[in-house]
Design a protein around this motif. Structure first.
Motif, PDB file in Angstrom:
ATOM      1  N   UNK A 190      65.759  42.403  34.056  1.00 23.05           N
ATOM      2  CA  UNK A 190      64.463  42.114  34.844  1.00 23.05           C
ATOM      3  C   UNK A 190      63.348  42.437  33.952  1.00 23.05           C
ATOM      4  N   UNK A 191      62.285  41.725  34.191  1.00 22.75           N
ATOM      5  CA  UNK A 191      60.954  42.030  33.454  1.00 22.75           C
ATOM      6  C   UNK A 191      59.824  42.138  34.677  1.00 22.75           C
ATOM      7  N   UNK A 192      59.089  43.312  34.810  1.00 19.87           N
ATOM      8  CA  UNK A 192      58.072  43.405  35.910  1.00 19.87           C
ATOM      9  C   UNK A 192      57.028  44.153  35.282  1.00 19.87           C
ATOM     10  N   UNK A 193      55.767  43.655  35.918  1.00 21.41           N
ATOM     11  CA  UNK A 193      54.590  44.131  35.554  1.00 21.41           C
ATOM     12  C   UNK A 193      53.476  43.931  36.518  1.00 21.41           C
ATOM     13  N   UNK A 194      52.175  44.198  36.127  1.00 19.78           N
ATOM     14  CA  UNK A 194      51.373  43.833  37.043  1.00 19.78           C
ATOM     15  C   UNK A 194      51.040  44.826  38.317  1.00 19.78           C
ATOM     16  N   UNK A 195      49.712  44.593  38.789  1.00 15.61           N
ATOM     17  CA  UNK A 195      49.470  45.218  40.080  1.00 15.61           C
ATOM     18  C   UNK A 195      49.134  44.353  41.048  1.00 15.61           C
ATOM     19  N   UNK A 196      48.512  44.729  42.284  1.00 14.58           N
ATOM     20  CA  UNK A 196      47.839  43.838  43.103  1.00 14.58           C
ATOM     21  C   UNK A 196      46.836  42.855  42.541  1.00 14.58           C
ATOM     22  N   UNK A 197      45.891  43.502  41.999  1.00 17.32           N
ATOM     23  CA  UNK A 197      44.547  42.769  41.480  1.00 17.32           C
ATOM     24  C   UNK A 197      45.161  41.775  40.435  1.00 17.32           C
ATOM     25  N   UNK A 198      45.916  42.179  39.361  1.00 16.24           N
ATOM     26  CA  UNK A 198      46.353  41.161  38.462  1.00 16.24           C
ATOM     27  C   UNK A 198      47.392  39.860  38.959  1.00 16.24           C
ATOM     28  N   UNK A 200      47.029  38.824  41.868  1.00 16.72           N
ATOM     29  CA  UNK A 200      46.206  37.715  42.663  1.00 16.72           C
ATOM     30  C   UNK A 200      45.337  37.031  41.775  1.00 16.72           C
ATOM     31  N   UNK A 201      44.806  37.416  40.595  1.00 16.76           N
ATOM     32  CA  UNK A 201      43.846  37.120  39.896  1.00 16.76           C
ATOM     33  C   UNK A 201      43.994  36.272  38.467  1.00 16.76           C
ATOM     34  N   UNK A 202      45.130  36.653  38.006  1.00 16.32           N
ATOM     35  CA  UNK A 202      45.412  36.405  36.452  1.00 16.32           C
ATOM     36  C   UNK A 202      46.964  35.772  36.736  1.00 16.32           C
ATOM     37  N   UNK A 214      49.301  47.233  47.678  1.00 16.72           N
ATOM     38  CA  UNK A 214      48.178  47.301  48.533  1.00 16.72           C
ATOM     39  C   UNK A 214      47.990  45.943  49.211  1.00 16.72           C
ATOM     40  N   UNK A 215      47.867  44.837  48.229  1.00 12.39           N
ATOM     41  CA  UNK A 215      47.585  43.533  48.791  1.00 12.39           C
ATOM     42  C   UNK A 215      48.746  43.123  49.702  1.00 12.39           C
ATOM     43  N   UNK A 216      49.964  43.348  49.590  1.00 18.10           N
ATOM     44  CA  UNK A 216      51.166  43.043  50.617  1.00 18.10           C
ATOM     45  C   UNK A 216      50.979  43.701  51.855  1.00 18.10           C
ATOM     46  N   UNK A 217      50.191  44.789  51.909  1.00 19.51           N
ATOM     47  CA  UNK A 217      49.782  45.534  53.007  1.00 19.51           C
ATOM     48  C   UNK A 217      48.135  45.100  53.693  1.00 19.51           C
ATOM     49  N   UNK A 218      47.762  44.061  52.807  1.00 19.45           N
ATOM     50  CA  UNK A 218      46.605  43.562  53.499  1.00 19.45           C
ATOM     51  C   UNK A 218      45.305  44.095  52.959  1.00 19.45           C
ATOM     52  N   UNK A 219      45.207  44.979  51.893  1.00 18.34           N
ATOM     53  CA  UNK A 219      44.134  45.530  51.152  1.00 18.34           C
ATOM     54  C   UNK A 219      43.800  44.936  49.974  1.00 18.34           C
ATOM     55  N   UNK A 220      42.527  44.681  49.461  1.00 18.86           N
ATOM     56  CA  UNK A 220      42.218  44.206  48.123  1.00 18.86           C
ATOM     57  C   UNK A 220      41.383  45.026  47.382  1.00 18.86           C
ATOM     58  N   UNK A 221      41.580  45.340  46.087  1.00 22.62           N
ATOM     59  CA  UNK A 221      40.726  45.958  45.005  1.00 22.62           C
ATOM     60  C   UNK A 221      39.059  45.508  45.496  1.00 22.62           C
ATOM     61  N   UNK A 222      38.307  46.577  45.320  1.00 26.19           N
ATOM     62  CA  UNK A 222      36.881  46.141  45.393  1.00 26.19           C
ATOM     63  C   UNK A 222      36.429  45.101  44.584  1.00 26.19           C
ATOM     64  N   UNK A 223      35.664  43.845  44.928  1.00 25.16           N
ATOM     65  CA  UNK A 223      35.267  42.949  44.005  1.00 25.16           C
ATOM     66  C   UNK A 223      36.302  41.846  43.940  1.00 25.16           C
ATOM     67  N   UNK A 224      37.448  42.107  44.781  1.00 24.00           N
ATOM     68  CA  UNK A 224      38.366  40.840  44.773  1.00 24.00           C
ATOM     69  C   UNK A 224      38.477  40.386  46.292  1.00 24.00           C
ATOM     70  N   UNK A 225      38.201  39.139  46.277  1.00 24.83           N
ATOM     71  CA  UNK A 225      38.079  38.444  47.618  1.00 24.83           C
ATOM     72  C   UNK A 225      39.455  37.361  47.602  1.00 24.83           C
ATOM     73  N   UNK A 226      40.138  37.317  48.798  1.00 26.00           N
ATOM     74  CA  UNK A 226      41.039  36.255  49.093  1.00 26.00           C
ATOM     75  C   UNK A 226      41.442  36.309  50.530  1.00 26.00           C
TER      76      UNK A 226
END
Length: 356
Positions: A190-198, A200-202, A214-226
């Motif tokens: 397996x190869x795994x990385x990233x976080x919620x912000x990455x 959703x945006x990259x 946090x994104x799975x649970x419905x929260x977004x990092x400040x500055x990210x809108x989706x």
């Protein structure tokens, strides 16, 4: 449960929506991070909801969280638990087929070789500047020697993204993939990385799995809108008593002369306080009673007081942190910091489709 207690309402349908959206967006399998009581959403409740969405891989930070999951009484035969920090009791890896662990340093890699651990249950972590856990770039040659000389094959390899520019994140992603190639692509299932912000945006370069919480649970990092990510957390209770301020000298241990009631003559008493993890820093923040804004004037260990007018009655519905953008600004911290302070004295209730 006592009368007029507060509880955290978790929206199962919104969690399933978020999981499906992120899986479709990334075109990857998902490792759901549920550390710190699933960011206050409840470990058990989040596992139940995410499992219904199809999740089979969960990550936590600490050994205590692994033990909590193992003791929940859930059917875990199709679930894998990945602990991101190093276990003190390494026997858990032998005793539970579904428990895996991250190797967080070159010293741990050497130690686990000496201990002859089963590397098919271990994930090697690389650090490209995050500064928390992982093998540094300067140690990669040594890591390769250890891997080749001991003919090691791992369950996975991982890194962690952090707040940065899009260009730097892509550079880290490419460096990550080149390093895996140097170490031997065939040595990692397996190869795994990233976080919620990455996530959703990259772009999603190379990994077989994305890892987000946090994104799975419905929260977004400040500055990210989706708008596709749906909030699934609400802190709700009700007014359990009302007092006339004019008849009081103190609220809790606070002299009433030191408090600002903005002309209101009454205070509503709420069954929540800093003993529940609702910090005194919430003093003067706005809550909502029957969807109308009112100011919290005092927080004690078990009780919070809100300045109210004559429209409020005992039993009326109270919501705290209804407007998280406002709360973030007032408290000068992101939502995932202050909501994770709310401890397990406040019950979590998983509902299929609550009205929010």
């Amino acid at each position: 449960m006592g009368r007029n207690n507060f509880s955290i309402i978790i929206n199962e349908e919104n969690i399933i929506n978020n999981y499906n959206y992120i899986k479709d967006l990334s075109k990857k399998e998902i490792i759901s991070v549920i550390k710190s009581n699933a960011y206050s959403h409840g470990t058990k409740e989040s596992i139940i909801a995410l499992s219904k969405a199809g999740c089979k891989y969960f990550a936590v930070a600490r050994e205590e969280e692994v033990m909590e999951i193992l003791n929940l009484g859930l059917d875990l035969k199709n679930i894998t638990i990945l602990v991101l920090e190093t276990l003190s009791n390494l026997n858990l890896l032998k005793e539970h087929d579904n428990v895996e662990m991250v190797i967080n340093s070159i010293e741990e890699l050497e130690e686990f070789i000496d201990l002859k651990l089963d590397f098919s249950k271990l994930h090697l972590k690389l650090d490209f500047g995050f500064g928390r856990n992982g093998i540094y770039s300067s140690q990669i040659i040594k890591a390769r020697e250890l891997i080749v000389n001991n003919n090691l094959f791992f369950k996975g390899i991982t890194t962690h993204m952090f707040d940065s520019t899009s260009e730097e994140i892509k550079s880290i992603q490419m460096n990550f993939l080149k390093t895996i190639e140097f170490l031997g692509n065939n040595r990692f299932s397996m190869i795994h990385s990233e976080n919620s912000a990455t996530t959703l945006t990259n772009g999603h370069l190379g990994p077989t799995h994305v890892r987000c919480g946090i994104s799975l649970l419905g929260l977004l990092d400040p500055g990210i809108n989706n708008s596709n990510i749906k909030r699934s957390w609400r802190l709700l209770g009700s007014v359990y008593h009302i007092r006339n301020v004019e008849n009081l000298s103190y609220i809790g241990y606070e002299n009433i002369k030191n408090l600002n009631f903005d002309g209101y003559k009454f205070v509503a008493k709420l069954k929540i306080g800093y003993g529940d993890g609702f910090s005194k820093s919430n003093t003067n923040i706005i809550c909502h009673i029957n969807n109308k804004p009112f100011k919290i004037v005092h927080v004690s260990m078990d009780t919070t007081f809100v300045a109210i007018d004559e429209t409020v009655s005992i039993g009326d519905i109270v919501e705290i942190y209804k407007d998280m953008d406002y709360s973030n600004e007032y408290l000068n911290m992101p939502h995932y910091e202050y909501i994770t302070l709310i401890n397990k004295r406040i019950e979590r209730k998983l509902l299929k489709n609550p009205n929010f």
